[in-house]
Design a protein around this motif. Structure first.
Motif: not given
Length: 199
Positions: A45-67
């Motif tokens: 969200t700060r642009g300080d990670y090695q992977f730098k997505p350009e805004p706008p983007f949906i945040a969140g590395l990982e999740m769990a759920g149902e297909v």
């Protein structure tokens, strides 16, 4: 659908909002039931990670759920319980991912634990067992044990190395994972109760 949308990079989360966005399409679409919050999520969200997505983007590395949708040949079917992620996109009601970014959840695991398996659990396992060489009979002291890697899968199923044990500290015992069998030591000052560790 609702999602945590990063509209601008900022040091104080002022560029982050809960927004209404279009439901994604992809090889596998998952109804998110739990998502883990990791330090890289904040850094992005700060642009300080090695992977730098350009805004706008949906945040969140990982999740769990149902297909809820799966392409033929993907290896997944509607109703499958899955975990995974693709660096962004997990903080949304629905997440579209390639099949290669998903894994079936282990039997008996709940959604919150599965959501945190990737970054928190695997990072700790690699650091302690593969890099640190944790051996049977050794004890690991975990400071600040209210984080994701005290999850039940990490404590009861993997056990880090056969025959090893853990002690953990936290400012209050209520912050530790209630499902973990590991003892919690009170932590008030460095060198306090941690000095009395058995073994």
């Amino acid at each position: 659908m609702k999602a945590v949308l990063v509209t601008a990079l900022s040091p104080d989360l002022s560029g982050v909002e809960l927004a209404e966005v279009e439901r994604p399409r992809g090889e596998v679409v998952v109804r998110m039931r739990a998502a883990s919050l990791n330090y890289p999520d904040l850094l992005m969200t700060r642009g300080d990670y090695q992977f730098k997505p350009e805004p706008p983007f949906i945040a969140g590395l990982e999740m769990a759920g149902e297909v809820v949708e799966a392409a033929p040949g993907s290896g997944f079917a509607v109703g499958d319980r899955v975990r995974g992620g693709a660096k962004t996109g997990a903080f949304a009601e629905y997440v579209a991912l390639p099949a290669s970014a998903l894994r079936h959840m282990p039997e008996g695991m709940d959604f919150p634990a599965a959501a945190a398996m990737g970054a928190a659990y695997h990072t700790a396992y690699v650091a302690l067992v593969e890099i640190g060489g944790l051996q049977p009979g050794q004890t690991v002291l975990v400071h600040g044990a209210s984080g994701g890697w005290v999850l039940p899968p990490a404590t009861s199923r993997a056990r880090w190395a056969a025959g090893s044990s853990r002690q953990r500290t936290a400012r209050t015992s209520s912050k530790c994972c209630a499902q973990s069998p590991d003892p919690t030591l009170p932590f008030s000052t460095p060198g306090g109760s941690a000095k009395t560790l058995p073994g």
